[in-house]
Design a protein around this motif. Structure first.
Motif, PDB file in Angstrom:
ATOM      1  N   LEU A 146      12.670  28.801  -3.213  1.00  0.00           N
ATOM      2  CA  LEU A 146      13.177  29.887  -4.061  1.00  0.00           C
ATOM      3  C   LEU A 146      12.037  30.712  -4.649  1.00  0.00           C
ATOM      4  CD1 LEU A 146      16.165  28.179  -5.884  1.00  0.00           C
ATOM      5  CD2 LEU A 146      16.255  30.043  -4.262  1.00  0.00           C
ATOM      6  N   ALA A 147      10.981  30.063  -5.073  1.00  0.00           N
ATOM      7  CA  ALA A 147       9.854  30.805  -5.647  1.00  0.00           C
ATOM      8  C   ALA A 147       9.192  31.691  -4.591  1.00  0.00           C
ATOM      9  CB  ALA A 147       8.840  29.835  -6.240  1.00  0.00           C
ATOM     10  N   LEU A 148       8.914  31.128  -3.413  1.00  0.00           N
ATOM     11  CA  LEU A 148       8.276  31.919  -2.358  1.00  0.00           C
ATOM     12  C   LEU A 148       9.219  32.985  -1.824  1.00  0.00           C
ATOM     13  CD1 LEU A 148       6.368  29.078  -0.484  1.00  0.00           C
ATOM     14  CD2 LEU A 148       5.415  30.824  -2.006  1.00  0.00           C
ATOM     15  N   GLY A 149      10.514  32.686  -1.766  1.00  0.00           N
ATOM     16  CA  GLY A 149      11.491  33.686  -1.326  1.00  0.00           C
ATOM     17  C   GLY A 149      11.555  34.866  -2.275  1.00  0.00           C
ATOM     18  N   THR A 150      11.490  34.605  -3.570  1.00  0.00           N
ATOM     19  CA  THR A 150      11.496  35.688  -4.558  1.00  0.00           C
ATOM     20  C   THR A 150      10.243  36.540  -4.429  1.00  0.00           C
ATOM     21  OG1 THR A 150      12.795  34.310  -6.052  1.00  0.00           O
ATOM     22  CG2 THR A 150      11.667  36.197  -7.014  1.00  0.00           C
ATOM     23  N   LEU A 151       9.104  35.906  -4.249  1.00  0.00           N
ATOM     24  CA  LEU A 151       7.868  36.675  -4.023  1.00  0.00           C
ATOM     25  C   LEU A 151       7.967  37.484  -2.737  1.00  0.00           C
ATOM     26  CD1 LEU A 151       5.176  34.063  -5.099  1.00  0.00           C
ATOM     27  CD2 LEU A 151       5.907  36.105  -6.339  1.00  0.00           C
ATOM     28  N   GLY A 152       8.581  36.912  -1.709  1.00  0.00           N
ATOM     29  CA  GLY A 152       8.789  37.639  -0.457  1.00  0.00           C
ATOM     30  C   GLY A 152       9.665  38.865  -0.646  1.00  0.00           C
ATOM     31  N   LEU A 153      10.672  38.770  -1.518  1.00  0.00           N
ATOM     32  CA  LEU A 153      11.517  39.935  -1.799  1.00  0.00           C
ATOM     33  C   LEU A 153      10.701  41.056  -2.450  1.00  0.00           C
ATOM     34  CD1 LEU A 153      14.813  38.288  -3.086  1.00  0.00           C
ATOM     35  CD2 LEU A 153      14.464  39.536  -0.961  1.00  0.00           C
ATOM     36  N   PHE A 154       9.808  40.698  -3.370  1.00  0.00           N
ATOM     37  CA  PHE A 154       8.955  41.723  -3.983  1.00  0.00           C
ATOM     38  C   PHE A 154       8.059  42.391  -2.934  1.00  0.00           C
ATOM     39  CE2 PHE A 154       9.913  39.493  -7.973  1.00  0.00           C
ATOM     40  CZ  PHE A 154      10.203  40.578  -8.775  1.00  0.00           C
ATOM     41  N   VAL A 155       7.501  41.590  -2.051  1.00  0.00           N
ATOM     42  CA  VAL A 155       6.627  42.144  -1.013  1.00  0.00           C
ATOM     43  C   VAL A 155       7.424  43.057  -0.084  1.00  0.00           C
ATOM     44  CG1 VAL A 155       5.219  41.541   0.992  1.00  0.00           C
ATOM     45  CG2 VAL A 155       4.942  40.278  -1.146  1.00  0.00           C
ATOM     46  N   SER A 156       8.617  42.604   0.330  1.00  0.00           N
ATOM     47  CA  SER A 156       9.418  43.428   1.235  1.00  0.00           C
ATOM     48  C   SER A 156       9.872  44.718   0.564  1.00  0.00           C
ATOM     49  CB  SER A 156      10.625  42.642   1.763  1.00  0.00           C
ATOM     50  OG  SER A 156      11.543  42.385   0.718  1.00  0.00           O
ATOM     51  N   ALA A 157      10.109  44.696  -0.753  1.00  0.00           N
ATOM     52  CA  ALA A 157      10.485  45.914  -1.466  1.00  0.00           C
ATOM     53  C   ALA A 157       9.338  46.918  -1.479  1.00  0.00           C
ATOM     54  CB  ALA A 157      10.911  45.582  -2.894  1.00  0.00           C
ATOM     55  N   MET A 158       8.110  46.420  -1.490  1.00  0.00           N
ATOM     56  CA  MET A 158       6.962  47.329  -1.492  1.00  0.00           C
ATOM     57  C   MET A 158       6.614  47.805  -0.086  1.00  0.00           C
ATOM     58  SD  MET A 158       4.416  45.779  -4.370  1.00  0.00           S
ATOM     59  CE  MET A 158       4.518  44.078  -3.864  1.00  0.00           C
ATOM     60  N   VAL A 159       6.783  46.942   0.907  1.00  0.00           N
ATOM     61  CA  VAL A 159       6.401  47.302   2.265  1.00  0.00           C
ATOM     62  C   VAL A 159       7.392  48.282   2.878  1.00  0.00           C
ATOM     63  CG1 VAL A 159       6.121  46.358   4.597  1.00  0.00           C
ATOM     64  CG2 VAL A 159       5.111  45.180   2.656  1.00  0.00           C
ATOM     65  N   ASP A 160       8.684  47.984   2.743  1.00  0.00           N
ATOM     66  CA  ASP A 160       9.710  48.848   3.328  1.00  0.00           C
ATOM     67  C   ASP A 160      10.867  48.980   2.350  1.00  0.00           C
ATOM     68  OD1 ASP A 160      11.295  50.344   4.951  1.00  0.00           O
ATOM     69  OD2 ASP A 160      11.397  48.901   6.596  1.00  0.00           O
ATOM     70  N   PRO A 161      10.786  49.936   1.428  1.00  0.00           N
ATOM     71  CA  PRO A 161      11.820  50.065   0.397  1.00  0.00           C
ATOM     72  C   PRO A 161      13.205  50.359   0.956  1.00  0.00           C
ATOM     73  CG  PRO A 161       9.931  51.455  -0.117  1.00  0.00           C
ATOM     74  CD  PRO A 161       9.707  50.884   1.240  1.00  0.00           C
ATOM     75  N   VAL A 162      13.284  51.120   2.032  1.00  0.00           N
ATOM     76  CA  VAL A 162      14.589  51.456   2.606  1.00  0.00           C
ATOM     77  C   VAL A 162      15.237  50.199   3.185  1.00  0.00           C
ATOM     78  CG1 VAL A 162      15.765  52.849   4.344  1.00  0.00           C
ATOM     79  CG2 VAL A 162      13.884  53.829   3.027  1.00  0.00           C
ATOM     80  N   TRP A 163      14.471  49.409   3.926  1.00  0.00           N
ATOM     81  CA  TRP A 163      15.003  48.154   4.480  1.00  0.00           C
ATOM     82  C   TRP A 163      15.480  47.242   3.359  1.00  0.00           C
ATOM     83  CZ3 TRP A 163      13.737  43.024   3.883  1.00  0.00           C
ATOM     84  CH2 TRP A 163      14.263  42.142   4.816  1.00  0.00           C
ATOM     85  N   PHE A 164      14.673  47.140   2.305  1.00  0.00           N
ATOM     86  CA  PHE A 164      15.035  46.304   1.164  1.00  0.00           C
ATOM     87  C   PHE A 164      16.306  46.819   0.486  1.00  0.00           C
ATOM     88  CE2 PHE A 164      14.774  45.300  -3.376  1.00  0.00           C
ATOM     89  CZ  PHE A 164      14.677  43.924  -3.316  1.00  0.00           C
ATOM     90  N   ALA A 165      16.412  48.142   0.303  1.00  0.00           N
ATOM     91  CA  ALA A 165      17.595  48.731  -0.341  1.00  0.00           C
ATOM     92  C   ALA A 165      18.847  48.485   0.491  1.00  0.00           C
ATOM     93  CB  ALA A 165      17.386  50.222  -0.562  1.00  0.00           C
ATOM     94  N   GLU A 166      18.718  48.532   1.818  1.00  0.00           N
ATOM     95  CA  GLU A 166      19.867  48.243   2.676  1.00  0.00           C
ATOM     96  C   GLU A 166      20.337  46.804   2.465  1.00  0.00           C
ATOM     97  OE1 GLU A 166      18.376  49.040   6.559  1.00  0.00           O
ATOM     98  OE2 GLU A 166      18.726  51.202   6.420  1.00  0.00           O
TER      99      GLU A 166
END
Length: 183
Positions: free
Chosen positions: A75-95
């Motif tokens: 859960l901790a690493l997954g949450t950090l991964g969500l932050f990284v994915s939001a910065m790398v590809d915001p559109v993909w994350f928003a979808e």
């Protein structure tokens, strides 16, 4: 002297101490209490040692022990991964977050109950405010898409589109920028 000697022998003789025994009715003997506490701690440590000293009988025990240690780091690493994915590809994350916004509320409550039971946390009480913040973030997705497209266009030099703010409004023209562009 015979009277005093007789009184002392009555109170303190025969291996008994009448004063000590009387006081211990009202107050615990600190030395005896400490000995009982030490015996209790020793018994608890012996129980723990017996539990962990036995060699594992099967691969199943080792696998289950490993699985029991996974959820918190995952859960901790997954949450950090969500932050990284939001910065790398915001559109993909928003979808992806748009899909999460479609999860029905009873399912969120069920997930909150399971997670709070597992971790013993106050997750269930805060899940509704968490849902509200996700909905507010997902509502910004259209302006994020427009801003990203405008930034990509500026980076490629393809056009001079203006970046919109979070409310979707186009800001007024910047006179200093217009003068700089005219040079």
């Amino acid at each position: 002297m015979g009277l005093i000697d007789g009184l002392f022998s009555l109170l303190f003789s025969g291996g008994r101490n009448a004063v000590k025994e009387t006081v211990e009715v009202f107050r615990e003997n600190a030395e005896a209490g400490a000995a009982r506490d030490a015996d209790r701690a020793e018994a608890a440590l012996a129980q723990f040692a017996a539990e962990f000293s036995a060699p594992r009988q099967s691969v199943f025990d080792r696998v289950i022990d490993g699985l029991n240690r996974l959820p918190r780091p995952a859960l901790a690493l997954g949450t950090l991964g969500l932050f990284v994915s939001a910065m790398v590809d915001p559109v993909w994350f928003a979808e992806r977050m748009q899909g999460i916004a479609l999860v029905p509320e009873p399912l969120w409550w069920l997930m909150g109950a399971i997670v709070s039971f597992y971790f013993g946390a106050r997750h269930q009480a805060k899940s509704q405010s968490f849902q509200r913040s996700i909905a507010q973030t997902v509502a910004l997705a259209p302006s994020v898409v427009r801003n990203t497209a405008a930034l990509r266009a500026l980076g490629a030099g393809a056009g001079e589109e203006e970046v919109v703010d979070g409310a979707g409004d186009v800001p007024s023209a910047n006179p200093a920028l217009a003068e700089w562009r005219s040079r």
